[in-house]
Design a protein around this motif. Structure first.
Motif, PDB file in Angstrom:
ATOM      1  N   ASN A 109       0.814  -1.213   0.000  1.00 14.60           N
ATOM      2  CA  ASN A 109       0.000   0.000   0.000  1.00 14.60           C
ATOM      3  C   ASN A 109       0.844   1.258   0.000  1.00 14.60           C
ATOM      4  O   ASN A 109       2.025   1.231   0.377  1.00 14.60           O
ATOM      5  CB  ASN A 109      -0.938   0.002   1.215  1.00 14.60           C
ATOM      6  CG  ASN A 109      -0.183   0.092   2.531  1.00 14.60           C
ATOM      7  OD1 ASN A 109       0.249   1.163   2.946  1.00 14.60           O
ATOM      8  ND2 ASN A 109      -0.020  -1.041   3.208  1.00 14.60           N
ATOM      9  N   ILE A 110       0.234   2.342  -0.453  1.00 16.83           N
ATOM     10  CA  ILE A 110       0.791   3.684  -0.277  1.00 16.83           C
ATOM     11  C   ILE A 110      -0.285   4.528   0.384  1.00 16.83           C
ATOM     12  O   ILE A 110      -1.481   4.315   0.166  1.00 16.83           O
ATOM     13  CB  ILE A 110       1.240   4.326  -1.602  1.00 16.83           C
ATOM     14  CG1 ILE A 110       0.074   4.408  -2.596  1.00 16.83           C
ATOM     15  CG2 ILE A 110       2.412   3.594  -2.201  1.00 16.83           C
ATOM     16  CD1 ILE A 110       0.377   5.265  -3.806  1.00 16.83           C
ATOM     17  N   ILE A 111       0.135   5.474   1.232  1.00 12.30           N
ATOM     18  CA  ILE A 111      -0.813   6.240   2.033  1.00 12.30           C
ATOM     19  C   ILE A 111      -0.430   7.714   2.021  1.00 12.30           C
ATOM     20  O   ILE A 111       0.733   8.057   2.243  1.00 12.30           O
ATOM     21  CB  ILE A 111      -0.848   5.728   3.493  1.00 12.30           C
ATOM     22  CG1 ILE A 111      -1.161   4.224   3.537  1.00 12.30           C
ATOM     23  CG2 ILE A 111      -1.866   6.510   4.314  1.00 12.30           C
ATOM     24  CD1 ILE A 111      -1.065   3.621   4.920  1.00 12.30           C
ATOM     25  N   THR A 112      -1.408   8.578   1.776  1.00 15.87           N
ATOM     26  CA  THR A 112      -1.238  10.017   1.917  1.00 15.87           C
ATOM     27  C   THR A 112      -2.190  10.503   2.999  1.00 15.87           C
ATOM     28  O   THR A 112      -3.385  10.197   2.954  1.00 15.87           O
ATOM     29  CB  THR A 112      -1.552  10.739   0.596  1.00 15.87           C
ATOM     30  OG1 THR A 112      -0.687  10.234  -0.425  1.00 15.87           O
ATOM     31  CG2 THR A 112      -1.345  12.239   0.742  1.00 15.87           C
ATOM     32  N   VAL A 113      -1.661  11.248   3.976  1.00 19.65           N
ATOM     33  CA  VAL A 113      -2.459  11.670   5.128  1.00 19.65           C
ATOM     34  C   VAL A 113      -2.598  13.188   5.154  1.00 19.65           C
ATOM     35  O   VAL A 113      -1.609  13.912   5.007  1.00 19.65           O
ATOM     36  CB  VAL A 113      -1.825  11.185   6.451  1.00 19.65           C
ATOM     37  CG1 VAL A 113      -2.625  11.693   7.644  1.00 19.65           C
ATOM     38  CG2 VAL A 113      -1.739   9.659   6.488  1.00 19.65           C
TER      39      VAL A 113
END
Length: 321
Positions: A113-117
């Motif tokens: 996964n990749i995550i942007t917060v």
């Protein structure tokens, strides 16, 4: 840990996750069509609170969540989703000036996964929050911390806990490029980086057990009494004082790695609060993280205590393939 009050406090972030599932993660500038998407509870603070609370059900263990949400619909949703886990929300503040945090997640067919917060209200936490929650911090058996709120607030909460004798467990995520400040190293007891965070903190990427051992020793030299290097599907290496060991990976079929590290930390805090020796607690933590990978979602992937006990006892799981 048996002489400490039986409650755990997670002090940190609360998000709503919007997760898209695609065949692969897009390259920069590329659009990839997702097969589906879902909205759910997230934020490392909320995930760890949810995991510990689900694990603690039936064990007489109370878990509190301290942090902030907005007064928007996502804030209402976050509270609604946290409640069934049994998390005490009395220390979760509503912030009228900032929106609830949001995480945008893409998961590929290999469960990576990749995550942007977008932190929102999480990044508005201040020293007033630490002061308000001082009694909870001081009376907790364990304080779960992460790095999705302002760093100075994490340091202040860790310092309050250290002075009170509360066990401080830090998930150094997302790890800052410059490493952790000395004040935080001096206030934590246990640090639990994954492979990428280990490289940022120590300069060592732990692909092998030998490299993980070197990294764990470096983490202790930096200030951690106990260092756990989470190697994903390759297992967990730990050092506790002069004791060290390796927990091989559990036999599970991973479909989603989101929040596996949060379930690991929730499992670690729960096992230690229930009086498990450190080496045994690491096995329970590893089993908690492994079981989380067999389910979709973030907080909702957290296992129950008896599932973890069964996996630790048998070394494999059949219910989830």
């Amino acid at each position: 840990m048996s002489d400490r009050p039986s409650h755990i406090l997670s002090f940190g972030s609360v998000n709503i996750d919007i997760t898209a599932r695609a065949e692969r993660i897009p390259h920069p500038g590329e659009t990839v069509h997702a097969a589906s998407y879902a909205t759910g509870l997230g934020g490392k603070g909320a995930n760890q609170a949810a995991a510990a609370a689900r694990l603690g059900q039936g064990c007489g263990l109370r878990v509190y969540m301290a942090g902030r949400t907005g007064t928007d619909q996502f804030g209402t949703l976050a509270r609604t989703l946290l409640t069934p886990f049994g998390v005490d929300l009395s220390a979760l503040r509503e912030d009228e000036a900032h929106p609830t945090g949001v995480a945008l997640i893409t998961v590929d067919a290999k469960a990576e996964n990749i995550i942007t917060v977008a932190g929102g209200a999480n990044m508005a936490l201040d020293l007033g929050d630490v002061e308000a929650h001082r009694p909870l911090i001081q009376s907790a058996s364990a304080l779960l911390l992460q790095l999705e709120i302002p760093l100075d607030i994490t340091i202040a909460a860790a310092g309050e806990a250290r002075r009170a004798g509360t066990l401080v467990i830090l998930d150094p995520a997302p790890a800052p490029e410059a490493g952790l400040p000395e004040a935080l190293w001096n206030a934590l007891d246990i640090v639990t980086p994954n492979e990428t965070e280990t490289r940022l903190l120590t300069g060592i990427y732990p692909e092998t057990e030998k490299e993980a051992a070197k990294a764990a020793l470096k983490l202790q030299e930096l200030g951690a009494t106990h260092a756990l290097v989470k190697m994903g599907a390759r297992g967990v290496y730990y050092r506790s004082g002069s004791e060290e060991g390796f927990v091989p990976p559990y036999k599970v079929r991973a479909i989603d790695t989101v929040a596996a590290g949060d379930c690991f930390n929730g499992g670690l805090a729960t096992a230690l609060t229930l009086g498990k020796p450190f080496a045994e607690a690491v096995r329970y933590a590893a089993a908690s993280g492994a079981l989380a990978t067999t389910r979709l979602g973030a907080a909702e992937s957290a296992p129950e205590w008896q599932e973890v006990v069964s996996l630790v006892t048998t070394g494999s799981v059949s219910d989830h393939g």
